[in-house]
Design an enzyme around this catalytic site. Sequence first.
Site, short mmCIF file in Angstrom:
data_model
loop_
_atom_site.label_atom_id
_atom_site.label_comp_id
_atom_site.label_asym_id
_atom_site.label_seq_id
_atom_site.Cartn_x
_atom_site.Cartn_y
_atom_site.Cartn_z
N LYS A 80 -18.94 -15.01 2.55
CA LYS A 80 -20.38 -14.77 2.72
C LYS A 80 -21.03 -14.08 1.53
O LYS A 80 -20.53 -13.08 1.04
CB LYS A 80 -20.59 -13.87 3.94
CG LYS A 80 -20.31 -14.55 5.25
CD LYS A 80 -20.53 -13.56 6.36
CE LYS A 80 -20.55 -14.24 7.71
NZ LYS A 80 -20.80 -13.27 8.78
N GLY B 11 -8.44 -8.00 -0.21
CA GLY B 11 -7.21 -8.44 0.46
C GLY B 11 -6.87 -9.89 0.22
O GLY B 11 -5.74 -10.25 -0.12
N ARG C 253 0.82 -1.22 0.00
CA ARG C 253 0.00 0.00 0.00
C ARG C 253 0.85 1.27 0.00
O ARG C 253 0.45 2.28 -0.57
CB ARG C 253 -0.93 0.00 1.20
CG ARG C 253 -2.09 -0.94 1.00
CD ARG C 253 -3.11 -0.77 2.09
NE ARG C 253 -4.29 -1.58 1.81
CZ ARG C 253 -5.03 -2.14 2.75
NH1 ARG C 253 -4.73 -1.99 4.02
NH2 ARG C 253 -6.09 -2.84 2.42
N GLY D 65 -13.42 -3.03 0.42
CA GLY D 65 -14.80 -2.52 0.43
C GLY D 65 -15.02 -1.51 -0.68
O GLY D 65 -16.08 -1.50 -1.33
#
Length: 384
Positions: free
Chosen positions: A192, A337, A34, A360
């Site tokens: 999920k 990730g 990052r 996200g």
Amino acid sequence: MINLSSLDIANKNLVIRVDMNVPLKDSEVLDATRIKACLPTIEHALSNNARILLISHLGRPSEGNFEEKFSLQPVAEYISNLFNEKCELINSLESKDIFNGKFNVQLLENIRFFEGEKSNSAKLGKILASLGDIYVFDAFGTAHREQASTHSAIEQANIACAGFLLERENRNLTKVLNNYENPYIAVIGGAKVSTKLELIKSINNEAQNIIVGGGIANTFIKAAGFKIGQSLYEESMLDIAKSILEKNKIVLPDKVITSETFEGKNIQKKSLDEIEDNEMILDLLLKEETYSILDSAKTILWNGPMGVFENKLFEQGTRDLSETIAKSSAFSIAGGGETLSAINKYINTDDVSYCSTGGGAFLEFMEGKTLPSISALNAKNTER
Ligand code: AMP
């Protein structure tokens, strides 16, 4: 949206919101991906004799308190070594400390230590916006959060622009969102359905097929009428999974790898109709024709692993998928990730056309939402 390259930044003071939320161990940066992703913007600023103050968050400290384990000190040291020039860590927002001519590169301590960041406080936003001449937003990974440094500061800055990383993310992700070439194939894995439901729904209208993996595949396998034993799945998502299946775009696996425990007791390769009550699906293998679909795709979007790939016993599905995407000549994008760690493990980031730095933010962007930081930057543009 104003881009950094269109502005005269020579000798200016630039406040740059970056995402340097890197993993640390014993006060050392474990993975600098990052930090490296921010370098084009930082190097451009320094080569134009601009001074810079970097702003980032790290982890999830409780607001208003200093907590050593969330300090950006190790990041400041990493940057100092990288540039062979001291990067000064700034602990307060007092203007006498910032851009005072002593250092060209400064890093503000974790922005989440400052009261008002999470609530998108106009007061904190105003302070951040007033520290320099230009507010540069380059933190794609937090562009989906409406916070003081990601939203209010942009709104209140005299001049706010997108940094090079944000520009690259925007360009590459928009290409798949709005200008994809057919056949467009999506691969959605991970734990999920509920965390990726909006993405699955919107891609179900666009892509030719969605290959599912992980706990997400388990939910669809159950919704399709098979028994899945003790496998991870979401009961509350079964009805919606059934309605998504009606479009016939979801691609289920050929075979699954089952085990009675996460440690690998009694591992078996099975067809979907052979799963026993005491078994869990922990990995999966795709049909030969599914690999052919990927081979002939012109666009591929990938988010989420095919199985519990952290354990070597259950990595084959994710490894095979990575290698297939690496060989494909499609324009491929990947984000998240776990997905990036699979790419680093089995192939190279260069084997994918574009690896997003967002988790996200990547999901929300690909759902078609305009992220708060991007809409604030777009609004700036029209004001000029
Ligand atoms: P996500 O963050 O939603 O992409 O989920 C990634 C996580 O899902 C990884 O840590 C995997 O170990 C986990 N995962 C993948 N497949 C399965 C599975 N079949 N059962 C349980 N967990 C899984």
